[in-house]
Design a protein around this motif. Structure first.
Motif, mmCIF file in Angstrom:
data_model
loop_
_atom_site.group_PDB
_atom_site.id
_atom_site.type_symbol
_atom_site.label_atom_id
_atom_site.label_comp_id
_atom_site.label_asym_id
_atom_site.label_seq_id
_atom_site.Cartn_x
_atom_site.Cartn_y
_atom_site.Cartn_z
ATOM 1 N N ARG A 152 0.853 -1.184 0.000
ATOM 2 C CA ARG A 152 0.000 0.000 0.000
ATOM 3 C C ARG A 152 0.891 1.236 0.000
ATOM 4 O O ARG A 152 1.751 1.398 0.867
ATOM 5 C CB ARG A 152 -0.916 0.001 1.219
ATOM 6 C CG ARG A 152 -1.903 -1.157 1.228
ATOM 7 C CD ARG A 152 -2.971 -0.968 2.277
ATOM 8 N NE ARG A 152 -3.787 0.218 2.022
ATOM 9 C CZ ARG A 152 -4.922 0.486 2.679
ATOM 10 N NH1 ARG A 152 -5.349 -0.339 3.614
ATOM 11 N NH2 ARG A 152 -5.614 1.564 2.403
ATOM 12 N N ASP A 200 -4.810 7.942 11.051
ATOM 13 C CA ASP A 200 -5.372 6.621 10.773
ATOM 14 C C ASP A 200 -5.018 6.131 9.380
ATOM 15 O O ASP A 200 -4.806 4.934 9.156
ATOM 16 C CB ASP A 200 -6.895 6.647 10.932
ATOM 17 C CG ASP A 200 -7.321 6.797 12.383
ATOM 18 O OD1 ASP A 200 -6.489 6.518 13.272
ATOM 19 O OD2 ASP A 200 -8.468 7.208 12.618
ATOM 20 N N VAL A 201 -4.930 7.060 8.422
ATOM 21 C CA VAL A 201 -4.573 6.686 7.050
ATOM 22 C C VAL A 201 -3.137 6.175 7.007
ATOM 23 O O VAL A 201 -2.838 5.148 6.390
ATOM 24 C CB VAL A 201 -4.743 7.891 6.100
ATOM 25 C CG1 VAL A 201 -4.311 7.527 4.678
ATOM 26 C CG2 VAL A 201 -6.186 8.387 6.113
ATOM 27 N N ALA A 233 -1.358 4.805 9.299
ATOM 28 C CA ALA A 233 -1.170 3.544 10.022
ATOM 29 C C ALA A 233 -1.364 2.328 9.119
ATOM 30 O O ALA A 233 -0.875 1.231 9.429
ATOM 31 C CB ALA A 233 -2.140 3.474 11.198
ATOM 32 N N GLN A 234 -2.032 2.511 7.985
ATOM 33 C CA GLN A 234 -2.331 1.390 7.089
ATOM 34 C C GLN A 234 -1.314 1.241 5.953
ATOM 35 O O GLN A 234 -1.375 0.278 5.195
ATOM 36 C CB GLN A 234 -3.717 1.589 6.473
ATOM 37 C CG GLN A 234 -4.830 1.784 7.479
ATOM 38 C CD GLN A 234 -6.126 2.200 6.809
ATOM 39 O OE1 GLN A 234 -6.525 1.629 5.787
ATOM 40 N NE2 GLN A 234 -6.772 3.208 7.358
ATOM 41 N N GLN A 235 -0.359 2.178 5.838
ATOM 42 C CA GLN A 235 0.488 2.235 4.644
ATOM 43 C C GLN A 235 1.820 1.505 4.819
ATOM 44 O O GLN A 235 2.361 1.418 5.920
ATOM 45 C CB GLN A 235 0.767 3.700 4.277
ATOM 46 C CG GLN A 235 -0.473 4.577 4.159
ATOM 47 C CD GLN A 235 -1.472 4.066 3.143
ATOM 48 O OE1 GLN A 235 -1.081 3.518 2.103
ATOM 49 N NE2 GLN A 235 -2.753 4.240 3.439
ATOM 50 N N ASP A 236 2.330 1.028 3.683
ATOM 51 C CA ASP A 236 3.668 0.442 3.645
ATOM 52 C C ASP A 236 4.710 1.475 3.211
ATOM 53 O O ASP A 236 5.826 1.490 3.727
ATOM 54 C CB ASP A 236 3.697 -0.746 2.681
ATOM 55 C CG ASP A 236 2.779 -1.863 3.124
ATOM 56 O OD1 ASP A 236 3.013 -2.428 4.205
ATOM 57 O OD2 ASP A 236 1.811 -2.169 2.394
ATOM 58 N N SER A 260 2.551 5.382 15.033
ATOM 59 C CA SER A 260 1.365 4.578 14.716
ATOM 60 C C SER A 260 1.529 3.758 13.441
ATOM 61 O O SER A 260 0.672 2.937 13.113
ATOM 62 C CB SER A 260 0.144 5.489 14.574
ATOM 63 O OG SER A 260 0.241 6.274 13.385
ATOM 64 N N LYS A 310 3.254 1.045 10.621
ATOM 65 C CA LYS A 310 3.733 -0.331 10.686
ATOM 66 C C LYS A 310 5.251 -0.379 10.814
ATOM 67 O O LYS A 310 5.946 0.365 10.119
ATOM 68 C CB LYS A 310 3.359 -1.084 9.412
ATOM 69 C CG LYS A 310 1.898 -1.150 9.052
ATOM 70 C CD LYS A 310 1.762 -1.845 7.694
ATOM 71 C CE LYS A 310 0.335 -1.864 7.192
ATOM 72 N NZ LYS A 310 0.236 -2.486 5.855
#
Length: 403
Positions: A174, A252-253, A255-258, A282, A284
């Motif tokens: 991502r 929050d956005v 926190a989901q990214q690579d 927050s 990864k």
């Protein structure tokens, strides 16, 4: 009139002001070009190629002494490491064309004025239709956006595309792009071609369609928008309240990214902080941030220019002069921008005409006839405004020369 191309001296700068194709085109128009020996080698262009294109090879001092127009990628206004030696070698009554960082270093315009040098700052090319072919910021940004994705793909400990194998399914990476000007859109398109799931955000409402056009998904934050674009088409500095709300909504956005690529820059200003140290916590472990605004302070609070910082397992990269790492194509595009500008400055009959009624001339000339005519530069320097007739009348008259 002779156009001179000295070799770039700033450490790490591999680009060159004109490539052989530009020289050939200018020579066909009756212009003379002189280039320092070895100036194009780092960008993949030999002295023989320049000679075949019609350029005269010379040593550095001869280029500065004999050329009427000196073209550089980094003039001393931008090259703060080794530029002083060029400035000392630059004679009076020359025309200096190149990148000068004029809004962050307006004093350089006064320095040129004191030397009776006419300065043309390429970063100030206006964002108008007829000047698009001269826009070096867009040319560089396209290359930087592309290279940033390659760095992200190389530094991430997983692959970008989805793969279904006998050993199991590999989920796609991502990738999130913050800011979708030229660099951001190119980053979106490149990451998409590599197979990543790509999302992007920009404060400009009009950016939504641009994001969709390159195959990315727009991220929309529930915050009140502000005026985001200046009259010249460049990003406008946002208020502290807006940036704080943006940061809160963005956590929050992220926190989901690579991979996160940040591109937000405001000409002449420190880059806004979009990713705080708390937001990095927050993310990864193993995620990568490539901060394309590192040269102006960075969009990430933890960015260090030219360094790789690892915080809570997140790798934060602050590249310096990224366009120079793709020197061949960067020089090709920069050289074409310069060629188009020179063709605009020099008339068909070989006269140099700096007509200040022309928006391109008015916006890019930062020094002439011992003064600083540019209204924005004068404001930054605390100088009084000039009467409207002074720059348009005197400059065009005194600058007519046979090429």
């Amino acid at each position: 009139m002779i156009i001179g191309i000295p070799k770039e001296t700033c450490p790490g700068e591999c680009r060159v002001g004109l490539v052989p194709q530009n020289v050939s085109a200018l020579v066909k128009k009756g212009r003379s070009v002189m280039i320092e020996r070895g100036a194009g080698l780092a960008a993949g262009h030999s002295d023989d190629a320049y000679a075949a294109a019609g350029a005269t090879l010379a040593d550095r001092s001869a280029v500065f002494e004999q050329a009427d127009i000196i073209v550089q990628v980094q003039t001393p206004g931008l090259n703060l490491k080794t530029g002083d030696s060029d400035l000392a070698e630059l004679p009076s009554n020359k025309i200096l064309v190149g990148m000068m960082d004029p809004l962050a270093n307006p004093e350089f315009a006064q320095t040129l004025a004191a030397k009776q040098v006419t300065g043309v700052a390429m970063e100030l090319i206006p964002r108008i239709t007829r000047a698009q072919a001269m826009d070096v910021l867009s040319s560089n940004a396209m290359i930087v956006g592309y290279k940033a994705v390659l760095i992200g793909a190389s530094e991430l400990a997983s692959m970008f595309p989805m793969n279904m194998t006998a050993a199991g399914t590999l989920n796609p990476a991502r990738v999130f792009i913050m800011g979708v000007g030229v660099a951001g859109l190119q980053a979106c398109a490149t990451a998409k071609r590599l197979g990543a799931v790509v999302e992007a955000y920009d404060v400009r409402p009009a950016a939504r369609e641009q994001i969709l056009s390159v195959g990315a998904k727009p991220v929309e934050l529930n915050i009140q928008a502000e005026d985001t674009e200046s009259a010249g088409g460049y990003a406008k500095e946002q208020s502290a309240e807006f940036i704080k709300a943006q940061q809160a909504a963005m956590a929050d956005v992220l926190a989901q990214q690579d991979v996160v690529i940040t591109t937000a820059a405001v000409p002449g200003k420190k880059s806004p902080i979009l990713v705080t140290a708390e937001m990095v916590k927050s993310m990864k472990p193993g995620a990568v941030i490539i901060d394309l605004a590192a040269e102006k302070g960075g969009n990430c609070e933890l960015t260090q220019l030219g360094e790789v910082v690892i915080e809570n397992g997140v790798k934060i990269i602050g590249p310096n002069n990224l366009a120079s790492t793709v020197a061949t194509h960067a020089s090709q595009m920069y050289g074409k921008n310069i060629e188009n500008l020179l063709n605009h400055l020099i008339t068909e009959d070989g006269k140099l005409n700096l007509d200040f009624e022309d928006e391109i001339i008015r916006e890019t000339v930062v020094s002439i006839n011992g003064d600083v005519p540019h209204p924005r530069m004068r404001d930054l320097l605390g100088l009084p405004a000039l009467p409207a007739t002074d720059s348009s009348t005197d400059s065009s008259t005194d600058s007519s020369t046979t090429a």
